[in-house]
Design an enzyme around this catalytic site. Structure first.
Site, PDB file in Angstrom:
ATOM      1  N   LYS A 132      52.984  50.863  39.456  1.00 26.67           N
ATOM      2  CA  LYS A 132      51.720  50.119  39.453  1.00 26.67           C
ATOM      3  C   LYS A 132      50.996  50.421  38.156  1.00 26.67           C
ATOM      4  CE  LYS A 132      49.342  47.455  42.277  1.00 26.67           C
ATOM      5  NZ  LYS A 132      49.827  46.634  43.405  1.00 26.67           N
ATOM      6  N   ASP A 172      47.971  41.620  40.471  1.00 22.72           N
ATOM      7  CA  ASP A 172      47.261  42.275  41.578  1.00 22.72           C
ATOM      8  C   ASP A 172      45.799  41.842  41.402  1.00 22.72           C
ATOM      9  OD1 ASP A 172      47.769  44.526  43.764  1.00 22.72           O
ATOM     10  OD2 ASP A 172      45.873  45.047  42.833  1.00 22.72           O
TER      11      ASP A 172
HETATM   12  P1  NDP Z   1      42.348  38.747  43.654  1.00 22.42           P
HETATM   13  O1  NDP Z   1      41.839  39.324  42.397  1.00 22.42           O
HETATM   14  O2  NDP Z   1      42.952  37.400  43.657  1.00 22.42           O
HETATM   15  O3  NDP Z   1      41.219  38.771  44.777  1.00 22.42           O
HETATM   16  C1  NDP Z   1      40.605  39.956  45.148  1.00 22.42           C
HETATM   17  C2  NDP Z   1      39.547  39.638  46.188  1.00 22.42           C
HETATM   18  O4  NDP Z   1      39.065  40.859  46.745  1.00 22.42           O
HETATM   19  C3  NDP Z   1      38.347  38.935  45.599  1.00 22.42           C
HETATM   20  O5  NDP Z   1      37.765  38.130  46.590  1.00 22.42           O
HETATM   21  C4  NDP Z   1      37.438  40.101  45.230  1.00 22.42           C
HETATM   22  O6  NDP Z   1      36.066  39.781  45.162  1.00 22.42           O
HETATM   23  C5  NDP Z   1      37.683  41.032  46.393  1.00 22.42           C
HETATM   24  N1  NDP Z   1      37.454  42.415  45.961  1.00 22.42           N
HETATM   25  C6  NDP Z   1      38.135  43.088  44.999  1.00 22.42           C
HETATM   26  N2  NDP Z   1      37.637  44.312  44.855  1.00 22.42           N
HETATM   27  C7  NDP Z   1      36.621  44.402  45.729  1.00 22.42           C
HETATM   28  C8  NDP Z   1      35.714  45.418  46.058  1.00 22.42           C
HETATM   29  N3  NDP Z   1      35.754  46.620  45.433  1.00 22.42           N
HETATM   30  N4  NDP Z   1      34.797  45.182  47.054  1.00 22.42           N
HETATM   31  C9  NDP Z   1      34.765  43.961  47.678  1.00 22.42           C
HETATM   32  N5  NDP Z   1      35.597  42.948  47.406  1.00 22.42           N
HETATM   33  C10 NDP Z   1      36.512  43.174  46.446  1.00 22.42           C
HETATM   34  O7  NDP Z   1      43.395  39.837  44.195  1.00 22.42           O
HETATM   35  P2  NDP Z   1      44.557  39.671  45.279  1.00 22.42           P
HETATM   36  O8  NDP Z   1      44.167  38.682  46.322  1.00 22.42           O
HETATM   37  O9  NDP Z   1      45.819  39.497  44.544  1.00 22.42           O
HETATM   38  O10 NDP Z   1      44.588  41.131  45.912  1.00 22.42           O
HETATM   39  C11 NDP Z   1      43.855  41.475  47.097  1.00 22.42           C
HETATM   40  C12 NDP Z   1      44.496  42.692  47.741  1.00 22.42           C
HETATM   41  O11 NDP Z   1      45.855  42.390  48.081  1.00 22.42           O
HETATM   42  C13 NDP Z   1      44.567  43.957  46.870  1.00 22.42           C
HETATM   43  O12 NDP Z   1      44.430  45.093  47.704  1.00 22.42           O
HETATM   44  C14 NDP Z   1      45.988  43.912  46.310  1.00 22.42           C
HETATM   45  O13 NDP Z   1      46.444  45.198  45.957  1.00 22.42           O
HETATM   46  C15 NDP Z   1      46.721  43.378  47.528  1.00 22.42           C
HETATM   47  N6  NDP Z   1      48.030  42.766  47.271  1.00 22.42           N
HETATM   48  C16 NDP Z   1      48.175  41.749  46.363  1.00 22.42           C
HETATM   49  C17 NDP Z   1      49.413  41.181  46.165  1.00 22.42           C
HETATM   50  C18 NDP Z   1      49.625  40.015  45.260  1.00 22.42           C
HETATM   51  O14 NDP Z   1      50.763  39.519  45.199  1.00 22.42           O
HETATM   52  N7  NDP Z   1      48.615  39.522  44.557  1.00 22.42           N
HETATM   53  C19 NDP Z   1      50.619  41.704  46.846  1.00 22.42           C
HETATM   54  C20 NDP Z   1      50.344  42.711  47.842  1.00 22.42           C
HETATM   55  C21 NDP Z   1      49.095  43.223  48.005  1.00 22.42           C
HETATM   56  P3  NDP Z   1      35.322  39.789  43.725  1.00 22.42           P
HETATM   57  O15 NDP Z   1      35.783  38.536  43.059  1.00 22.42           O
HETATM   58  O16 NDP Z   1      33.871  39.803  44.058  1.00 22.42           O
HETATM   59  O17 NDP Z   1      35.777  41.047  43.020  1.00 22.42           O
HETATM   60  O1  2IT Z   2      50.769  45.265  45.829  1.00 19.44           O
HETATM   61  C1  2IT Z   2      51.730  44.504  45.568  1.00 19.44           C
HETATM   62  O2  2IT Z   2      52.762  44.500  46.249  1.00 19.44           O
HETATM   63  C2  2IT Z   2      51.589  43.554  44.460  1.00 19.44           C
HETATM   64  N1  2IT Z   2      50.532  43.491  43.839  1.00 19.44           N
HETATM   65  C3  2IT Z   2      52.734  42.680  44.063  1.00 19.44           C
HETATM   66  C4  2IT Z   2      53.686  43.427  43.166  1.00 19.44           C
HETATM   67  C5  2IT Z   2      54.801  42.606  42.559  1.00 19.44           C
HETATM   68  O3  2IT Z   2      55.520  43.217  41.757  1.00 19.44           O
HETATM   69  O4  2IT Z   2      54.955  41.426  42.859  1.00 19.44           O
END
Ligand code: NDP
Ligand code: 2IT
Length: 454
Positions: A132, A172
């Site tokens: 990561k 992420d």
């Molecule tokens: P995005 O950046 O697309 O969206 C993040 C969302 O979470 C936004 O709505 C953001 O709001 C909110 N957020 C982030 N930080 C905070 C905080 N400290 N407090 C409140 N709200 C917060 O990210 P993703 O949707 O890609 O990721 C969301 C979660 O999913 C993370 O935990 C990530 O690690 C996990 N994840 C993502 C994957 C992927 O493929 N993208 C895969 C597996 C897990 P704001 O805009 O106000 O910051």
């Molecule tokens: O938390 C996660 O699994 C991710 N942000 C996706 C990682 C990836 O390599 O697709």
């Protein structure tokens, strides 16, 4: 005297805390895994894992690279950020895991995410190790040009540490298609190599169908498996979702496809509650708001007057059958969990990584809530990243139906592995946290045993 008489969880955790002072998220993640793995090793007489210090070795990243990232904003101010790549473990494949750009990023956060990723990637059944990275850069309010200059500067150091057979980052929080494009462009410019060094690329330059949707869709496929295992269906289930980013919006989309309803979204400003439910039109509008205009979720309540906005609050007070935390770590506490249980919530699937804190997990366990941890429920994203790597290696692109079919199969396989290792003998119910931790651990551990002490 057996080795297990000398090694116990509290001593192990004392060591982890001593070696990682103040790294609370990392210590929390290691504790959650160790609390399941130690008793299992002893019950199953697998002392070789203790003798070879396997968990101790997985909880010490192979390496942590930290570097300075300088860039110039549109007003010609020189800005300095800190970037990292944590390469946790490559026993079963090249390091693989996302990049996070957010002001809350610290070494502890990235170490917890890289540690979790190691087990998650193992659970997918694909050959990927865990890593990561990211930076304490806040993309919010930055222009496209500022983001481009930051991404180029970040990759100007990162390129030394990654490669299609070495370490393959992806997106992420704060890193989506735009950022991946800028970083891929800079990698290609520096190395003169067109190679699958990043996943989550656009379709025009080596991306995979369904990668954008995969995490959110996968969460809901996993949830559907949890319902089917109990001869129930998602049809008619009311869902509360936190976040409004990539994972949250695509989870919502799949809930609608499978006949459930969605009543909340959130961001760091608060949450919106829509008693009538988010329909296809409202979802398309929200996607445009967040993905194109990069707006705030509060605007949903201005656009749809039936909905209300609740500043600085999380959505867990809303009555629902299913909760899908899809924003960030430690966003669902013990009190939130008690409120959800009190309101009749029967299932939780984590779209985010470690969104439920230790108290919350305990409350759900005591209440018998079906609880899927992130390393199982949100593995669909990295799984399709793995499929993107396969397509890049073969220099071809699979059809959308083919990729989605593989995603469905992978999520069903993860559910099966959780049931195999997490079934509770007396009740027949499933402890998904334990199932995911043990199934994820065993594959990595056996590979490490095969390599000897390295
Ligand atoms: P995005 O950046 O697309 O969206 C993040 C969302 O979470 C936004 O709505 C953001 O709001 C909110 N957020 C982030 N930080 C905070 C905080 N400290 N407090 C409140 N709200 C917060 O990210 P993703 O949707 O890609 O990721 C969301 C979660 O999913 C993370 O935990 C990530 O690690 C996990 N994840 C993502 C994957 C992927 O493929 N993208 C895969 C597996 C897990 P704001 O805009 O106000 O910051
Ligand atoms: O938390 C996660 O699994 C991710 N942000 C996706 C990682 C990836 O390599 O697709």
């Amino acid at each position: 005297m057996a080795l297990s008489d000398h090694v116990d969880l509290s001593r192990f955790m004392e060591g982890v805390e001593r070696r990682n002072p103040g790294q609370i998220e990392f210590i929390q993640a290691v504790h959650e895994v160790a609390a399941d793995v130690f008793p299992w090793i002893i019950q199953h007489d697998r002392e070789e894992y203790l003798e070879y210090q396997i968990l101790r070795r997985i909880a010490e990243p192979d390496r942590v690279v930290s570097f300075r990232v300088c860039w110039e904003d549109d007003n010609h101010n020189i800005r300095v950020q800190r970037g990292w790549r944590v390469q946790n473990n490559n026993a079963i494949g090249p390091y693989k895991g996302g990049l996070r750009f957010h002001p809350t990023v610290t070494e502890s956060v990235l170490k917890f995410l890289a540690f979790e990723q190691t087990f998650k990637n193992s659970l997918t059944g694909l050959p990927m190790g865990g890593g990561k990275g990211g930076a304490n850069f806040n993309p919010r309010g930055k222009t496209d040009h500022e983001v481009m200059r930051f991404c180029q500067s970040f990759m100007t150091e990162l390129y030394r540490h990654v490669g299609d057979d070495v370490d393959v980052p992806a997106g992420d929080i704060g890193v989506g298609a735009r950022e991946i494009g800028y970083m891929f462009g800079q990698y290609k410019r520096i190395t003169n190599r067109f190679t699958g060094v990043l996943t989550g690329k656009a379709l025009e330059f080596g991306g995979s169908e369904i990668r954008t949707e995969a995490t959110g869709y996968g969460v809901v496929y996993f949830l559907a498996n949890m319902f089917e295992y109990r001869d129930r269906s998602l049809e008619g289930m009311r869902c509360a979702i936190s976040g409004s980013g990539n994972v949250a919006l695509h989870a919502a989309e799949k809930v609608l496809h499978l006949g459930g309803s969605v009543h909340t979204f959130s961001d760091s400003g608060g949450f919106v509650f829509d008693p009538d439910g988010v329909d296809e039109e409202k979802l398309a509008w929200t996607k445009e708001l967040k993905e194109q205009r990069r707006g705030r979720i509060a605007e949903y309540a201005d656009r749809y007057p039936g909905a209300t906005f609740h500043a600085d609050q999380r959505p867990w007070s809303v009555p629902c059958d299913v909760a899908l935390p899809c924003a960030t770590q430690n966003e669902l506490s013990g009190d939130d969990a008690r409120e959800l249980v009190g309101n009749g919530c029967i299932a939780v699937a984590e779209g985010a990584n470690m969104p439920t804190d230790a108290d919350g997990i305990e409350v759900f366990a005591e209440a018998g809530t079906w609880f899927a941890p992130g390393k199982a429920a949100n593995a669909g994203g990295v799984a399709v990243s793995g499929l993107e790597m396969s397509q890049n290696s073969a220099r071809l692109a699979w059809e959308e139906d083919e990729v989605e079919r593989q995603l469905v199969d992978i999520m069903a396989g993860i559910h099966e592995r959780c049931v195999e290792h997490g079934r509770v003998a007396d009740t027949g119910d499933v402890n998904y946290v334990r199932g995911a931790n043990i199934a994820g651990f065993v594959k990595v551990a056996d590979a490490m045993l095969a390599f000897g002490v390295v």
